[in-house]
Design a protein around this motif. Structure first.
Motif, mmCIF file in Angstrom:
data_model
loop_
_atom_site.group_PDB
_atom_site.id
_atom_site.type_symbol
_atom_site.label_atom_id
_atom_site.label_comp_id
_atom_site.label_asym_id
_atom_site.label_seq_id
_atom_site.Cartn_x
_atom_site.Cartn_y
_atom_site.Cartn_z
ATOM 1 N N ALA A 25 13.636 -2.834 -18.357
ATOM 2 C CA ALA A 25 15.021 -3.078 -18.765
ATOM 3 C C ALA A 25 15.943 -1.949 -18.284
ATOM 4 O O ALA A 25 17.072 -2.198 -17.832
ATOM 5 N N ALA A 26 15.467 -0.719 -18.355
ATOM 6 C CA ALA A 26 16.273 0.426 -17.910
ATOM 7 C C ALA A 26 16.508 0.380 -16.401
ATOM 8 O O ALA A 26 17.613 0.664 -15.921
ATOM 9 N N LEU A 27 15.500 -0.033 -15.642
ATOM 10 C CA LEU A 27 15.655 -0.117 -14.184
ATOM 11 C C LEU A 27 16.562 -1.269 -13.774
ATOM 12 O O LEU A 27 17.258 -1.195 -12.756
ATOM 13 N N LEU A 28 16.556 -2.334 -14.569
ATOM 14 C CA LEU A 28 17.462 -3.452 -14.275
ATOM 15 C C LEU A 28 18.914 -2.990 -14.301
ATOM 16 O O LEU A 28 19.742 -3.463 -13.514
ATOM 17 N N GLU A 29 19.232 -2.065 -15.202
ATOM 18 C CA GLU A 29 20.581 -1.539 -15.294
ATOM 19 C C GLU A 29 20.976 -0.788 -14.025
ATOM 20 O O GLU A 29 22.149 -0.616 -13.722
ATOM 21 N N LYS A 30 19.984 -0.359 -13.257
ATOM 22 C CA LYS A 30 20.241 0.368 -12.010
ATOM 23 C C LYS A 30 20.050 -0.515 -10.776
ATOM 24 O O LYS A 30 19.994 -0.021 -9.654
ATOM 25 N N GLY A 31 19.926 -1.833 -11.006
ATOM 26 C CA GLY A 31 19.835 -2.769 -9.897
ATOM 27 C C GLY A 31 18.457 -2.957 -9.322
ATOM 28 O O GLY A 31 18.299 -3.521 -8.233
ATOM 29 N N VAL A 32 17.422 -2.497 -10.038
ATOM 30 C CA VAL A 32 16.045 -2.622 -9.557
ATOM 31 C C VAL A 32 15.242 -3.473 -10.543
ATOM 32 O O VAL A 32 15.107 -3.109 -11.716
ATOM 33 N N ALA A 33 14.745 -4.622 -10.073
ATOM 34 C CA ALA A 33 13.863 -5.459 -10.881
ATOM 35 C C ALA A 33 12.432 -5.000 -10.593
ATOM 36 O O ALA A 33 11.834 -5.369 -9.581
ATOM 37 N N ALA A 34 11.872 -4.174 -11.485
ATOM 38 C CA ALA A 34 10.684 -3.382 -11.160
ATOM 39 C C ALA A 34 9.379 -4.150 -11.189
ATOM 40 O O ALA A 34 8.391 -3.705 -10.620
ATOM 41 N N GLU A 52 14.105 0.921 -0.064
ATOM 42 C CA GLU A 52 14.079 0.233 -1.358
ATOM 43 C C GLU A 52 12.847 0.639 -2.161
ATOM 44 O O GLU A 52 12.919 0.805 -3.395
ATOM 45 N N ILE A 53 11.710 0.780 -1.488
ATOM 46 C CA ILE A 53 10.496 1.218 -2.187
ATOM 47 C C ILE A 53 10.671 2.643 -2.707
ATOM 48 O O ILE A 53 10.288 2.970 -3.838
ATOM 49 N N ASP A 54 11.282 3.485 -1.902
ATOM 50 C CA ASP A 54 11.548 4.863 -2.347
ATOM 51 C C ASP A 54 12.497 4.875 -3.542
ATOM 52 O O ASP A 54 12.348 5.698 -4.458
ATOM 53 N N THR A 55 13.481 3.960 -3.532
ATOM 54 C CA THR A 55 14.407 3.862 -4.666
ATOM 55 C C THR A 55 13.667 3.430 -5.927
ATOM 56 O O THR A 55 13.938 3.936 -7.026
ATOM 57 N N LEU A 56 12.725 2.483 -5.796
ATOM 58 C CA LEU A 56 11.916 2.075 -6.944
ATOM 59 C C LEU A 56 11.181 3.282 -7.523
ATOM 60 O O LEU A 56 11.199 3.502 -8.745
ATOM 61 N N ALA A 57 10.535 4.045 -6.646
ATOM 62 C CA ALA A 57 9.780 5.214 -7.119
ATOM 63 C C ALA A 57 10.700 6.227 -7.810
ATOM 64 O O ALA A 57 10.363 6.773 -8.876
ATOM 65 N N ARG A 58 11.864 6.463 -7.210
ATOM 66 C CA ARG A 58 12.791 7.451 -7.778
ATOM 67 C C ARG A 58 13.322 7.011 -9.132
ATOM 68 O O ARG A 58 13.323 7.790 -10.100
ATOM 69 N N THR A 59 13.781 5.763 -9.214
ATOM 70 C CA THR A 59 14.361 5.280 -10.475
ATOM 71 C C THR A 59 13.293 5.151 -11.557
ATOM 72 O O THR A 59 13.579 5.376 -12.749
ATOM 73 N N GLU A 105 0.831 -1.199 0.000
ATOM 74 C CA GLU A 105 0.000 0.000 0.000
ATOM 75 C C GLU A 105 0.870 1.255 0.000
ATOM 76 O O GLU A 105 0.557 2.251 -0.665
ATOM 77 N N TYR A 106 1.986 1.211 0.740
ATOM 78 C CA TYR A 106 2.905 2.359 0.721
ATOM 79 C C TYR A 106 3.499 2.541 -0.680
ATOM 80 O O TYR A 106 3.593 3.673 -1.194
ATOM 81 N N ALA A 107 3.877 1.404 -1.305
ATOM 82 C CA ALA A 107 4.440 1.495 -2.653
ATOM 83 C C ALA A 107 3.420 2.073 -3.632
ATOM 84 O O ALA A 107 3.778 2.848 -4.541
ATOM 85 N N LYS A 108 2.162 1.711 -3.460
ATOM 86 C CA LYS A 108 1.113 2.270 -4.324
ATOM 87 C C LYS A 108 1.101 3.790 -4.270
ATOM 88 O O LYS A 108 1.044 4.480 -5.305
ATOM 89 N N THR A 109 1.145 4.312 -3.057
ATOM 90 C CA THR A 109 1.083 5.778 -2.915
ATOM 91 C C THR A 109 2.295 6.450 -3.534
ATOM 92 O O THR A 109 2.176 7.520 -4.144
ATOM 93 N N ARG A 110 3.465 5.829 -3.410
ATOM 94 C CA ARG A 110 4.691 6.417 -3.962
ATOM 95 C C ARG A 110 4.655 6.394 -5.490
ATOM 96 O O ARG A 110 5.042 7.370 -6.140
ATOM 97 N N LEU A 111 4.199 5.279 -6.076
ATOM 98 C CA LEU A 111 4.186 5.188 -7.536
ATOM 99 C C LEU A 111 3.066 6.031 -8.132
ATOM 100 O O LEU A 111 3.225 6.600 -9.222
ATOM 101 N N ALA A 112 1.930 6.104 -7.434
ATOM 102 C CA ALA A 112 0.804 6.902 -7.947
ATOM 103 C C ALA A 112 1.134 8.382 -7.997
ATOM 104 O O ALA A 112 0.506 9.138 -8.757
ATOM 105 N N ALA A 113 2.135 8.801 -7.223
ATOM 106 C CA ALA A 113 2.527 10.215 -7.206
ATOM 107 C C ALA A 113 3.405 10.597 -8.386
ATOM 108 O O ALA A 113 3.686 11.780 -8.604
ATOM 109 N N ILE A 114 3.860 9.594 -9.172
ATOM 110 C CA ILE A 114 4.712 9.872 -10.329
ATOM 111 C C ILE A 114 3.837 10.341 -11.488
ATOM 112 O O ILE A 114 2.847 9.679 -11.830
ATOM 113 N N PRO A 115 4.135 11.472 -12.116
ATOM 114 C CA PRO A 115 3.330 11.960 -13.235
ATOM 115 C C PRO A 115 3.191 10.912 -14.338
ATOM 116 O O PRO A 115 4.184 10.299 -14.757
#
Length: 446
Positions: free
Chosen positions: A396-405, A432-439, A359-369
Motif C-alpha cells: 500500500a505504501a509503494l502504491l502511493e509512490k506509483g509502484v505496484a510491488a 524501473e526495477i531499481d526504483t522498486l528496490a529503492r522504494t 533474476e536481476y530483480a532478485k539480486t536487487r531485492l535480496a540486497a535489501i536488509p
C-alpha cells in the motif's frame, strides 16, 4: 443482445393504451415490490460528445502511471501492433459462432490454426477452440479426468493459484467428488503428502508451473507415479514460459491448460481473456466445447468445419461433456496472431527476457536488509520474497509512490503475511526495477 429503442413519450402512451396498461410501472406489477426498481424516471440523455467527455473524466480518476510488478495470473506484456490491427477487422471482430461453415471459412481456419499452435506450444495432440479463461479451463480439465477415468477423487497441489482453486471448487461443488488439497512445502508440491494420498481412487493430480510462488518443478517423476495408479496428470502452465521451459507433454502430462491473457490480450481490469486446453488424442471425446477440423469439399478443396461438438446444443443433453455455449474466440484469435507474429524463436527470446529481468530483480531485492528471496527452486518471471514485516501495508505504501510491488500472499496462505510475490515482465526496464528496490527499501526503513 440488448437494443436501444428510442420511443417518444407519445409512442409509449399509444403502446400502453393498446394493451390496456396505465403506465410502464404497471408492466412490472408481477414482481414483488421489494425487488422492483424504485423509479424508471431516468435523467435526460447526454449527447455523444458529452458522454465521451464524462467517460474520460471518470477514467482519469484511475491510477494510470503505475509501474506494474503484479502477476498472479494476469501479466503486463507487450502486444505487437499487428494484434490490434488484424483482430479489429470486421470479419473477425463481428463474427459470431461459425455454425455455417460455408459462410465462416475465415473464422474456422483462424481457430484451426489456433488449435494447431496450442498443440505445438504444449506438445500435446489435440486442442479445442478455446475456453473462457485459465481458471475455468482447469476446472474443465478436472471434469475431463473424472469422466475419462470414471473416478471421483482429485488431488490438487496447493501451489496452484488460489483463484483457480476457488473456481475449481465452485465448478465441482454439486458433484460427488472428493477434492484433496496438498499443502505446499517450501513453495513446492509436497511429494511426501502426495505419496501418502495417491492411490487407485485418484482420477488426476492437478499441478501448476510456474506455480503461485513463481517456482518451476519438473513433474516427470510425478507423472510416472500418477500413471502407475491409473490416474491422469493435469498441468496448468504459463504460455510465455513455454518459450524456454519443458512442455507439458515432455513432463508426461495428459492434459494441459492455461490462461491466454499473456498472448496478445491487454490487462483490461482482469478480462476478458481466453483459456486454452490441450490433451492426448485418446482423451479427445472427453474434451469440452468444440473442435474445428480440417476436411475437403466435393471438389477436393481444403476446408474447415466444426466437429466433435460435445455440448448440449448439439447432442443429447445427458451425453454432453459441457454446457459451454460460447467461448472467447476473439481473444483466442488475438492469441494466434500474437504467436504467429513473435514466432518460435521470438517466443524463446521473449521468455528469456522475462527470466533475465526477474533474476536481476532478485539480486536487487535480496540486497535489501531483512529481505529474503525464496530459493527452493528455479523461477521464471515471478518469485517470492519474505519481508521483515507484513507485506500488505508495504504494498500500500509503494502504491502511493506509483509502484505496484506485487501480490501479498497473506490472504491466501496461513502464516504468509510477510510473503510477497513479485513479477517482472519484458516491459520492466532496469530503471524501473531499481526504483522498486529503492522504494521498497525506503518503505521498510521508514
Amino acid at each position: 443482445m440488448s437494443h436501444y429503442c428510442p420511443h417518444t413519450p407519445e409512442e409509449i402512451r399509444e403502446m400502453l393504451a393498446a394493451i390496456g396498461v396505465g403506465s410502464v410501472e404497471e408492466l412490472f406489477a408481477p414482481i414483488p415490490a421489494e425487488l422492483r426498481a424504485k423509479s424508471f424516471n431516468l435523467p435526460p440523455g447526454m449527447s455523444e460528445f458529452e458522454t465521451f467527455a464524462r467517460m474520460r473524466q471518470i477514467a482519469a480518476d484511475n491510477d494510470q502511471e503505475l509501474t506494474l510488478f503484479i502477476g498472479g495470473g494476469c501479466y503486463d506484456h507487450l502486444i505487437p501492433a499487428v494484434v490490434d490491427h488484424l483482430s479489429g477487422r470486421a470479419e473477425f471482430y463481428t463474427a459470431y459462432t461459425p455454425y455455417q461453415p460455408e459462410c465462416s471459412q475465415g473464422t474456422l481456419q483462424a481457430l484451426f490454426e489456433y488449435q494447431s499452435a496450442i498443440c505445438r506450444l504444449t506438445g500435446l495432440e489435440v486442442s479445442n477452440a478455446s475456453l473462457y479463461d485459465g481458471a475455468t479451463a482447469l476446472a474443465e480439465a478436472a471434469m475431463m479426468a473424472l469422466r475419462a477415468t470414471n473416478r471421483h477423487r482429485l488431488l490438487v497441489d496447493g501451489c496452484i493459484s488460489p483463484f483457480a482453486r476457488a473456481v475449481l471448487r465452485t465448478y465441482l461443488a454439486n458433484l460427488a467428488v472428493d477434492i484433496v488439497e496438498l499443502a505446499p512445502l517450501d513453495g513446492l508440491l509436497n511429494r511426501e503428502e502426495l505419496a501418502a494420498e495417491l492411490d487407485d481412487r485418484a482420477a488426476a493430480l492437478l499441478v501448476q508451473y510456474p506455480n503461485v510462488f513463481g517456482c518451476v518443478e519438473d513433474f516427470g517423476a510425478v507423472a510416472t507415479q500418477v500413471h502407475g495408479v491409473g490416474g491422469l496428470l493435469v498441468t496448468a502452465v504459463y504460455p510465455v514460459a513455454l518459450g524456454i521451459l519443458k512442455t507439458p507433454a515432455e513432463m508426461g502430462a495428459d492434459i494441459a491448460v492455461g490462461d491466454g491473457q499473456s498472448l496478445g490480450n491487454p490487462l483490461s481490469f482482469g478480462g476478458p481473456s481466453f483459456g486454452f486446453i490441450a490433451a492426448r488424442k485418446a482423451l479427445i471425446r472427453s474434451m469440452p466445447g468444440r473442435i474445428v477440423g480440417e476436411t475437403v469439399d466435393r471438389n477436393g478443396t481444403r476446408g474447415f468445419v466444426l466437429t466433435l461438438q460435445a455440448r448440449e446444443q448439439h447432442i443429447k443433453r445427458h451425453k454432453a461433456t459441457s454446457n459451454i455455449c460460447s467461448n472467447q474466440s476473439l481473444c483466442a484469435l488475438r492469441g494466434i496472431i500474437f504467436l504467429t507474429a513473435v514466432g518460435r524463436s521470438g517466443l524463446a527470446e521473449l521468455a528469456r527476457l522475462n527470466y533475465d529481468k526477474a533474476e536481476y530483480a532478485k539480486t536487487r531485492l535480496a540486497a535489501i536488509p531483512g529481505v529474503t528471496v525464496l530459493q527452493t527452486a528455479p523461477t521464471f518471471n515471478e518469485f517470492t520474497v519474505s519481508l521483515p514485516q507484513p507485506a500488505a501495508p508495504v504494498v500500500a505504501a509503494l502504491l502511493e509512490k506509483g509502484v505496484a510491488a506485487g501480490v501479498p500472499l497473506g490472504p491466501y496462505y496461513e502464516g504468509s503475511d510477510n510473503l510477497l510475490v513479485v513479477t517482472v515482465t519484458e516491459k520492466r526496464s532496469k530503471a524501473e526495477i531499481d526504483t522498486l528496490a529503492r522504494t521498497l527499501k525506503e518503505a521498510l526503513c521508514s
